[in-house]
Design a protein around this motif. Structure first.
Motif, PDB file in Angstrom:
ATOM      1  N   ASN A  79       0.842  -1.178   0.000  1.00  0.00           N
ATOM      2  CA  ASN A  79       0.000   0.000   0.000  1.00  0.00           C
ATOM      3  C   ASN A  79       0.890   1.246   0.000  1.00  0.00           C
ATOM      4  OD1 ASN A  79      -1.752   2.184   0.903  1.00  0.00           O
ATOM      5  ND2 ASN A  79      -3.236   0.553   1.213  1.00  0.00           N
ATOM      6  N   PRO A  80       0.638   2.203  -0.883  1.00  0.00           N
ATOM      7  CA  PRO A  80       1.470   3.408  -0.952  1.00  0.00           C
ATOM      8  C   PRO A  80       1.578   4.143   0.385  1.00  0.00           C
ATOM      9  CG  PRO A  80      -0.004   3.315  -2.829  1.00  0.00           C
ATOM     10  CD  PRO A  80      -0.411   2.194  -1.905  1.00  0.00           C
ATOM     11  N   SER A  81       0.575   4.037   1.233  1.00  0.00           N
ATOM     12  CA  SER A  81       0.636   4.722   2.530  1.00  0.00           C
ATOM     13  C   SER A  81       1.783   4.197   3.386  1.00  0.00           C
ATOM     14  CB  SER A  81      -0.687   4.552   3.289  1.00  0.00           C
ATOM     15  OG  SER A  81      -0.895   3.191   3.637  1.00  0.00           O
ATOM     16  N   SER A  82       2.157   2.926   3.201  1.00  0.00           N
ATOM     17  CA  SER A  82       3.226   2.329   4.003  1.00  0.00           C
ATOM     18  C   SER A  82       4.553   3.049   3.809  1.00  0.00           C
ATOM     19  CB  SER A  82       3.408   0.848   3.650  1.00  0.00           C
ATOM     20  OG  SER A  82       2.229   0.134   3.900  1.00  0.00           O
ATOM     21  N   TYR A  83       4.820   3.487   2.592  1.00  0.00           N
ATOM     22  CA  TYR A  83       6.077   4.178   2.316  1.00  0.00           C
ATOM     23  C   TYR A  83       6.108   5.555   2.975  1.00  0.00           C
ATOM     24  CZ  TYR A  83       6.705   0.393  -0.963  1.00  0.00           C
ATOM     25  OH  TYR A  83       6.828  -0.863  -1.513  1.00  0.00           O
ATOM     26  N   LEU A  93       3.427  12.315   6.990  1.00  0.00           N
ATOM     27  CA  LEU A  93       2.355  11.847   7.866  1.00  0.00           C
ATOM     28  C   LEU A  93       0.991  12.131   7.248  1.00  0.00           C
ATOM     29  CD1 LEU A  93       1.761  10.457  10.519  1.00  0.00           C
ATOM     30  CD2 LEU A  93       1.827  12.687  11.634  1.00  0.00           C
ATOM     31  N   THR A  94       0.828  13.309   6.680  1.00  0.00           N
ATOM     32  CA  THR A  94      -0.427  13.656   6.007  1.00  0.00           C
ATOM     33  C   THR A  94      -0.689  12.717   4.830  1.00  0.00           C
ATOM     34  OG1 THR A  94      -0.214  15.968   6.666  1.00  0.00           O
ATOM     35  CG2 THR A  94      -1.677  15.495   4.805  1.00  0.00           C
ATOM     36  N   ALA A  95       0.330  12.478   4.020  1.00  0.00           N
ATOM     37  CA  ALA A  95       0.169  11.570   2.874  1.00  0.00           C
ATOM     38  C   ALA A  95      -0.161  10.156   3.342  1.00  0.00           C
ATOM     39  CB  ALA A  95       1.435  11.563   2.019  1.00  0.00           C
ATOM     40  N   ALA A  96       0.501   9.691   4.390  1.00  0.00           N
ATOM     41  CA  ALA A  96       0.225   8.350   4.911  1.00  0.00           C
ATOM     42  C   ALA A  96      -1.214   8.249   5.390  1.00  0.00           C
ATOM     43  CB  ALA A  96       1.186   8.015   6.053  1.00  0.00           C
ATOM     44  N   MET A  97      -1.691   9.266   6.081  1.00  0.00           N
ATOM     45  CA  MET A  97      -3.061   9.258   6.581  1.00  0.00           C
ATOM     46  C   MET A  97      -4.060   9.288   5.433  1.00  0.00           C
ATOM     47  SD  MET A  97      -2.563  11.737   9.885  1.00  0.00           S
ATOM     48  CE  MET A  97      -4.250  11.670  10.447  1.00  0.00           C
ATOM     49  N   GLU A  98      -3.815  10.129   4.454  1.00  0.00           N
ATOM     50  CA  GLU A  98      -4.734  10.238   3.321  1.00  0.00           C
ATOM     51  C   GLU A  98      -4.780   8.944   2.507  1.00  0.00           C
ATOM     52  OE1 GLU A  98      -3.321  13.687   1.243  1.00  0.00           O
ATOM     53  OE2 GLU A  98      -4.291  15.072   2.659  1.00  0.00           O
ATOM     54  N   LEU A  99      -3.619   8.314   2.309  1.00  0.00           N
ATOM     55  CA  LEU A  99      -3.559   7.100   1.494  1.00  0.00           C
ATOM     56  C   LEU A  99      -4.009   5.843   2.240  1.00  0.00           C
ATOM     57  CD1 LEU A  99      -0.181   7.783  -0.324  1.00  0.00           C
ATOM     58  CD2 LEU A  99      -2.468   7.764  -1.361  1.00  0.00           C
ATOM     59  N   SER A 100      -4.194   5.936   3.555  1.00  0.00           N
ATOM     60  CA  SER A 100      -4.593   4.740   4.304  1.00  0.00           C
ATOM     61  C   SER A 100      -6.066   4.732   4.669  1.00  0.00           C
ATOM     62  CB  SER A 100      -3.750   4.598   5.581  1.00  0.00           C
ATOM     63  OG  SER A 100      -4.033   5.648   6.478  1.00  0.00           O
ATOM     64  N   THR A 101      -6.833   5.679   4.163  1.00  0.00           N
ATOM     65  CA  THR A 101      -8.269   5.651   4.431  1.00  0.00           C
ATOM     66  C   THR A 101      -8.909   4.544   3.600  1.00  0.00           C
ATOM     67  OG1 THR A 101      -8.699   7.302   2.723  1.00  0.00           O
ATOM     68  CG2 THR A 101      -8.377   8.120   4.984  1.00  0.00           C
ATOM     69  N   PRO A 102      -9.961   3.916   4.117  1.00  0.00           N
ATOM     70  CA  PRO A 102     -10.583   2.775   3.416  1.00  0.00           C
ATOM     71  C   PRO A 102     -11.002   3.072   1.976  1.00  0.00           C
ATOM     72  CG  PRO A 102     -11.426   2.945   5.635  1.00  0.00           C
ATOM     73  CD  PRO A 102     -10.573   4.165   5.414  1.00  0.00           C
ATOM     74  N   GLU A 103     -11.455   4.283   1.726  1.00  0.00           N
ATOM     75  CA  GLU A 103     -11.879   4.591   0.351  1.00  0.00           C
ATOM     76  C   GLU A 103     -10.710   4.687  -0.621  1.00  0.00           C
ATOM     77  OE1 GLU A 103     -11.947   8.081   3.056  1.00  0.00           O
ATOM     78  OE2 GLU A 103     -13.146   6.290   3.041  1.00  0.00           O
ATOM     79  N   GLU A 142     -11.440  -2.767   5.784  1.00  0.00           N
ATOM     80  CA  GLU A 142     -11.626  -2.887   7.229  1.00  0.00           C
ATOM     81  C   GLU A 142     -10.267  -2.944   7.939  1.00  0.00           C
ATOM     82  OE1 GLU A 142     -13.880  -5.510  10.665  1.00  0.00           O
ATOM     83  OE2 GLU A 142     -13.395  -6.479   8.771  1.00  0.00           O
ATOM     84  N   TYR A 143      -9.323  -3.704   7.387  1.00  0.00           N
ATOM     85  CA  TYR A 143      -7.979  -3.795   7.968  1.00  0.00           C
ATOM     86  C   TYR A 143      -7.300  -2.424   7.957  1.00  0.00           C
ATOM     87  CZ  TYR A 143      -3.430  -5.734   9.146  1.00  0.00           C
ATOM     88  OH  TYR A 143      -2.248  -6.022   9.783  1.00  0.00           O
ATOM     89  N   LEU A 144      -7.418  -1.723   6.840  1.00  0.00           N
ATOM     90  CA  LEU A 144      -6.843  -0.376   6.758  1.00  0.00           C
ATOM     91  C   LEU A 144      -7.450   0.534   7.816  1.00  0.00           C
ATOM     92  CD1 LEU A 144      -6.557   0.622   2.993  1.00  0.00           C
ATOM     93  CD2 LEU A 144      -4.745   0.594   4.678  1.00  0.00           C
ATOM     94  N   ASN A 145      -8.774   0.512   7.938  1.00  0.00           N
ATOM     95  CA  ASN A 145      -9.472   1.410   8.845  1.00  0.00           C
ATOM     96  C   ASN A 145      -9.194   1.118  10.312  1.00  0.00           C
ATOM     97  OD1 ASN A 145     -11.278   3.592   9.321  1.00  0.00           O
ATOM     98  ND2 ASN A 145     -12.846   2.117   9.874  1.00  0.00           N
ATOM     99  N   LYS A 146      -9.038  -0.151  10.665  1.00  0.00           N
ATOM    100  CA  LYS A 146      -8.907  -0.505  12.077  1.00  0.00           C
ATOM    101  C   LYS A 146      -7.491  -0.873  12.509  1.00  0.00           C
ATOM    102  CE  LYS A 146     -13.672  -1.943  12.638  1.00  0.00           C
ATOM    103  NZ  LYS A 146     -14.584  -3.049  12.961  1.00  0.00           N
ATOM    104  N   ILE A 147      -6.623  -1.262  11.590  1.00  0.00           N
ATOM    105  CA  ILE A 147      -5.281  -1.706  11.965  1.00  0.00           C
ATOM    106  C   ILE A 147      -4.190  -0.799  11.396  1.00  0.00           C
ATOM    107  CG2 ILE A 147      -3.633  -3.627  11.875  1.00  0.00           C
ATOM    108  CD1 ILE A 147      -6.140  -4.083  13.672  1.00  0.00           C
ATOM    109  N   THR A 148      -4.220  -0.522  10.108  1.00  0.00           N
ATOM    110  CA  THR A 148      -3.165   0.278   9.479  1.00  0.00           C
ATOM    111  C   THR A 148      -3.255   1.747   9.875  1.00  0.00           C
ATOM    112  OG1 THR A 148      -3.083  -1.221   7.605  1.00  0.00           O
ATOM    113  CG2 THR A 148      -2.142   0.960   7.273  1.00  0.00           C
TER     114      THR A 148
END
Length: 183
Positions: free
Chosen positions: A62-66, A86-96, A104-110
């Motif tokens: 997932n691009p947010s991981s980088y 941090l902003t990019a990671a947060m934006e790229l890790s939203t479920p949508e 669900e994994y992104l929303n609750k774990i990542t």
């Protein structure tokens, strides 16, 4: 150390296992173990190298991981770019925005290590057949971030840390087992 002896190995260079997922795991373990030099050394590994080596055999992350790894590096090494990564990671890790991971994994774990987390971690791992999964006992990313917070509060009287949870083992969080076991 292997079998109680210090062993020297020859480096083979970046390989597919030099990936962002393994980097994050190693970073969080080093933080929880209070291995400051080790996690600082990990922060010197360029994120681009993690991407290149990790995706060298076709695996995608997932691009947010980088951006998350870069934000952690920026924080530890006091580099500019923390807010942007941090902003990019947060934006790229939203479920949508999920490209690879289950929403669900992104929303609750990542995403939670960058937001709230402990309640969502518990909610995710106590649902359905995941209730008996050992991965849900402790959230390593949340524990590592809590350890950073705890250590900061110990050194800075203006910073207050007052989080308690069964998902954050007390002795690991409070560093009360430091030096109990050889590393």
């Amino acid at each position: 150390m292997i079998n109680r002896k210090l062993r020297r190995t020859t480096a083979i260079g970046p390989w597919y296992c030099t990936n962002v997922g393994n980097w994050l795991q190693a970073f969080f373990l080093a933080v929880v173990c209070r291995e400051q030099q080790r996690y600082r050394d990990l922060c010197e590994i360029p994120v681009d190298l993690l991407r290149e080596a990790g995706e060298s055999e076709g695996t995608r992350y997932n691009p947010s991981s980088y951006h998350w790894a870069a934000a952690l590096q920026d924080f530890v090494l006091h580099r500019p770019g923390l807010a942007e990564n941090l902003t990019a990671a947060m934006e790229l890790s939203t479920p949508e925005r999920a490209e690879i991971s289950d929403p669900e994994y992104l929303n609750k774990i990542t995403f939670p290590p960058m937001n709230q987390g402990l309640a969502l971690h518990g909610d995710y791992w106590t649902t359905g057949e995941r209730i008996n999964d050992i991965d849900g006992i402790v959230s390593l990313p949340l524990l590592a971030l809590a350890c950073l917070g705890y250590d900061t509060a110990e050194q800075n009287p203006d910073f207050h840390f007052d989080v308690e949870s069964g998902y954050l083992p007390k002795h690991l969080l409070e560093n009360s087992w430091y030096g109990e076991f050889p590393t």
